[in-house]
Motif scaffolding. Sequence first.
Motif, short mmCIF file in Angstrom:
data_model
loop_
_atom_site.label_atom_id
_atom_site.label_comp_id
_atom_site.label_asym_id
_atom_site.label_seq_id
_atom_site.Cartn_x
_atom_site.Cartn_y
_atom_site.Cartn_z
N TRP A 39 1.06 -1.10 0.51
CA TRP A 39 -0.34 0.12 0.04
C TRP A 39 0.85 0.93 -0.32
CZ3 TRP A 39 -4.33 1.75 -0.76
CH2 TRP A 39 -4.55 3.24 -0.42
N GLY A 41 -0.72 4.44 -0.41
CA GLY A 41 -1.43 5.91 -1.14
C GLY A 41 -1.82 5.93 0.01
N ALA A 45 -6.88 6.74 1.33
CA ALA A 45 -7.19 6.51 -0.03
C ALA A 45 -8.51 4.74 -0.80
CB ALA A 45 -6.23 6.43 -0.75
N SER A 46 -8.60 5.39 -1.40
CA SER A 46 -9.59 4.17 -1.77
C SER A 46 -8.36 1.81 -2.15
CB SER A 46 -10.16 4.25 -3.24
OG SER A 46 -11.19 3.08 -3.90
N TRP A 47 -9.41 1.83 -1.85
CA TRP A 47 -8.39 0.48 -2.20
C TRP A 47 -8.09 0.05 -3.81
CZ3 TRP A 47 -6.26 -4.72 0.26
CH2 TRP A 47 -6.55 -5.40 -0.27
N HIS A 48 -9.04 0.75 -4.33
CA HIS A 48 -9.20 0.26 -5.85
C HIS A 48 -9.22 1.41 -6.95
CE1 HIS A 48 -12.57 -2.68 -4.88
NE2 HIS A 48 -12.63 -2.16 -4.01
N GLU A 49 -8.52 2.09 -6.41
CA GLU A 49 -7.21 3.17 -7.07
C GLU A 49 -5.34 2.08 -7.34
OE1 GLU A 49 -8.40 5.90 -8.26
OE2 GLU A 49 -10.08 5.64 -7.51
N THR A 50 -5.71 2.31 -8.94
CA THR A 50 -4.66 1.06 -9.23
C THR A 50 -2.85 2.22 -8.58
OG1 THR A 50 -5.33 0.44 -10.89
CG2 THR A 50 -2.73 0.86 -10.62
N GLY A 51 -3.18 3.99 -8.70
CA GLY A 51 -1.71 4.50 -8.67
C GLY A 51 -1.47 4.34 -6.52
N ASN A 52 -2.75 3.35 -5.46
CA ASN A 52 -2.07 3.23 -4.48
C ASN A 52 -1.87 2.29 -4.01
OD1 ASN A 52 -3.96 5.56 -3.55
ND2 ASN A 52 -5.87 5.18 -3.83
N TRP A 53 -0.89 1.35 -4.84
CA TRP A 53 -0.36 -0.04 -4.92
C TRP A 53 1.03 0.18 -5.67
CZ3 TRP A 53 -2.47 -2.47 -0.79
CH2 TRP A 53 -3.22 -2.92 -0.38
N GLU A 57 -3.59 -1.92 -8.52
CA GLU A 57 -4.33 -2.90 -7.74
C GLU A 57 -4.25 -4.24 -7.46
OE1 GLU A 57 -9.66 -2.87 -7.40
OE2 GLU A 57 -8.40 -1.72 -9.25
#
Length: 88
Positions: A39, A41, A45-53, A57
């Motif tokens: 993680w 993010g 922030a949302s789990w489902h946002e690619t940029g947070n990982w 995702e």
Amino acid sequence: MKTVHPRPESLRKLPWKVKGMLCAALFAQTTIGAGTNHWTGDPGASWHETGNWSLGEPVSGQDVRVETGGHLLLTNATPLLASFVLDD
């Protein structure tokens, strides 16, 4: 733009070596993301946002880790993960 889909009979005409390479490529696509996905993010922030990982995702079969101080917003179901680690 017109999309052309291969017909099943054209796939049957492919040599076995080509079919094997296609299967190997598809398998590689499903196992490439097998590393630990961290993680990155902002808090909340949302789990489902690619940029947070770190690896995008999370996908089925991945190991997922959220380090100390990280928290996220989970609003939908996740894929079946290999592991999920939430550090204290």
